[in-house]
Design an enzyme around this catalytic site. Structure first.
Site, PDB file in Angstrom:
ATOM      1  N   THR A   1      -4.916  10.823  -2.114  1.00 17.60           N
ATOM      2  CA  THR A   1      -4.535  10.168  -0.863  1.00 17.60           C
ATOM      3  C   THR A   1      -3.427  10.947  -0.158  1.00 17.60           C
ATOM      4  OG1 THR A   1      -5.161   8.073  -1.854  1.00 17.60           O
ATOM      5  CG2 THR A   1      -3.903   7.956   0.172  1.00 17.60           C
TER       6      THR A   1
ATOM      7  N   GLU B   1       0.830  -1.215   0.000  1.00 17.38           N
ATOM      8  CA  GLU B   1       0.000   0.000   0.000  1.00 17.38           C
ATOM      9  C   GLU B   1       0.858   1.256   0.000  1.00 17.38           C
ATOM     10  OE1 GLU B   1      -3.264   1.182  -0.320  1.00 17.38           O
ATOM     11  OE2 GLU B   1      -3.775   1.255   1.824  1.00 17.38           O
TER      12      GLU B   1
END
Lengths: 309, 309
Positions: free
Chosen positions: B183, B128
């Protein structure tokens, strides 16, 4: 002359990560608060007796809480409040809270006010403000509700009673030291701003603690009784704490934390905990620092109980 | 040639007050990740295919997670990973996490590694990191474990599976907007320092949320899905959110929060929730702002599931 006597128990606030939110009532100590209505009309007058000695009603949490309640609800008449102090003061055991809690619960009964426990906690908190300088609800809520409480909010006051599923024992390690103005001092040491990493970790710890308190999970309780904001910032008030806590955990206490603003330490225990070893090892350690300590084993207490004489 | 195919579900992180800690897997969307071992010796080589198109294995979370795992465990040979993308990207639905989760779980099975779900979550989190810039474990943990997860710590990785007692329904409100570098941008908006009052209130909210998730208490869930640190600081990314949330709560959703870094919104629902009214009222509100929104009703999903072909 109407009269009610209330028994109100000691308590430990915070339990590690639950600053200003969590508290547990214990039957280690209790105050006995007697409220008498001497006249039921005329201007409000309150006579306050602390262990038999008349004192300023503005300076005692029992009378101050009742006064705030009476002002708000327009209660008239002449009252006397007499507190037989059982909870030792200045040791982080919810002493001022116990008196305030007993007084408002007794008044609710004596005057048949029908107030909710949340509302009574609100008035008791105002009474607490007289002693700590900044009103907080954790100790008074624990004394009023009994068991383990979770203060959801103080304005409006909302308290959640946690059904503590575990029949854990409690031990208090009480160093016999007095720190002048401790509660105010301890509050002033709490940082105003906290790093986001610590915010995340404190939220995690408190969530684990609350889960552990409700489902009895030993490892969640143990972890959740840690704190890296408030206890850390106050460490100079109780420098012996890290070492004592280490011993308690080595001897299999479920968890240990500073009780309220300290200096007392609260342990949760079960059958796996070696209580005798804790005493044997902690006592000399405190002695080396010139501190005498009491060890009090007790249980989770119920809320304020009353009897009419 | 050995081959495993994994189905890995979308997820919503945070759920209000649980920043970087709580996440819920849902069966709204899933990725299909196929891992093939083409040679079982020789230097590590990974060929990565995204929806059939070969891409840089350093830039895809599925291959990057597997690469980190292979390096750490000294896995040799030639592999191909092929992802059929089902989870839409950039909408706060755990898309990159789902791919990483599927890839490491598939590798664990294909190579018979016997790793714990915590360890797999660790590697998936490293994967991630390739997309978000800062590794976080909430989405990958949800995809791997299924249900509702609580990340206790990331170093070492420890995830608690919350037995969500309530059979609540889930609805996602998905605004069709893309924010470039969302993000990273969203992370940069989180304040570094937080006022102690907000620390206390966030710890309270998250504790209530966790209690609500485990015992199904509607009012605890509703309160606990609020947040006054992270969502507040990111509000400029989804200015429609407060109004949409108000409508959802008026129409008796149990609770509503931003899903991960947004812009999607996740609702928990039950029979009391008027789903049709939510759609009827939210759609025009978003239209006024020039935003098309999808409404996806779904359920809490299980963890990564696999089949061998």
């Amino acid at each position: 002359m109407k009269k009610i006597t209330a028994i109100s128990y000691s308590s430990s606030a915070n339990l590690g990560s639950g600053f200003d939110t969590l508290a547990l009532a214990h039957d280690a100590f209790h105050d006995k608060i007697t409220l008498r209505m001497q006249e039921n009309s005329g201007p409000l007058e309150i006579n306050m007796f602390h262990d038999g000695i008349q004192t300023d009603p503005l300076k005692n949490t029992a009378s101050y809480a009742f006064m705030k309640m009476a002002e708000d609800l327009d209660i008239k008449g002449k009252f006397s409040i007499s507190v037989e102090k059982g909870v030792p003061e200045g040791l982080g055991l919810g002493s001022s809270g116990a008196s305030a809690a007993g007084s408002v619960v007794a008044a609710n009964r004596l005057l048949d006010l029908g107030l909710s426990l949340d509302k009574l906690t609100h008035y008791a908190m105002l009474g607490e403000g007289a002693s700590s300088g900044s009103p907080h609800a954790d100790n008074v809520a624990a004394s009023i509700f009994g068991g383990v409480v979770f203060v959801k909010s103080t304005n409006p006051m909302k308290v959640l009673s946690l059904n503590s599923s575990s029949a854990n024992g409690v031990m208090l390690i009480i160093p016999k030291i007095k720190i002048h103005g401790k509660t105010k001092l301890a509050r002033s040491m709490v940082p105003e701003m906290v790093h986001m990493d610590n915010v995340i970790s404190n939220s995690r710890l408190m969530s684990m603690l609350v889960l552990g308190l409700t489902d009895g999970d030993r490892s969640l309780l143990r972890e959740g009784m840690n704190d890296n904001i408030v206890e850390t910032s106050r460490l100079s008030l109780f420098p012996f704490y890290p070492e004592v806590k280490d011993i308690c955990l080595q001897e299999n206490a479920i968890g240990a934390s500073i009780s309220g603003a300290g200096p007392s330490i609260i342990l949760l225990m079960d059958r796996e905990t070696n209580v005798e070893n804790i005493k044997l090892r902690v006592k000399p350690l405190m002695k080396e620092r010139g501190i005498d300590a009491d060890f009090v084993q007790c249980s989770i207490a119920r809320g304020v109980t009353m009897y009419e004489e």
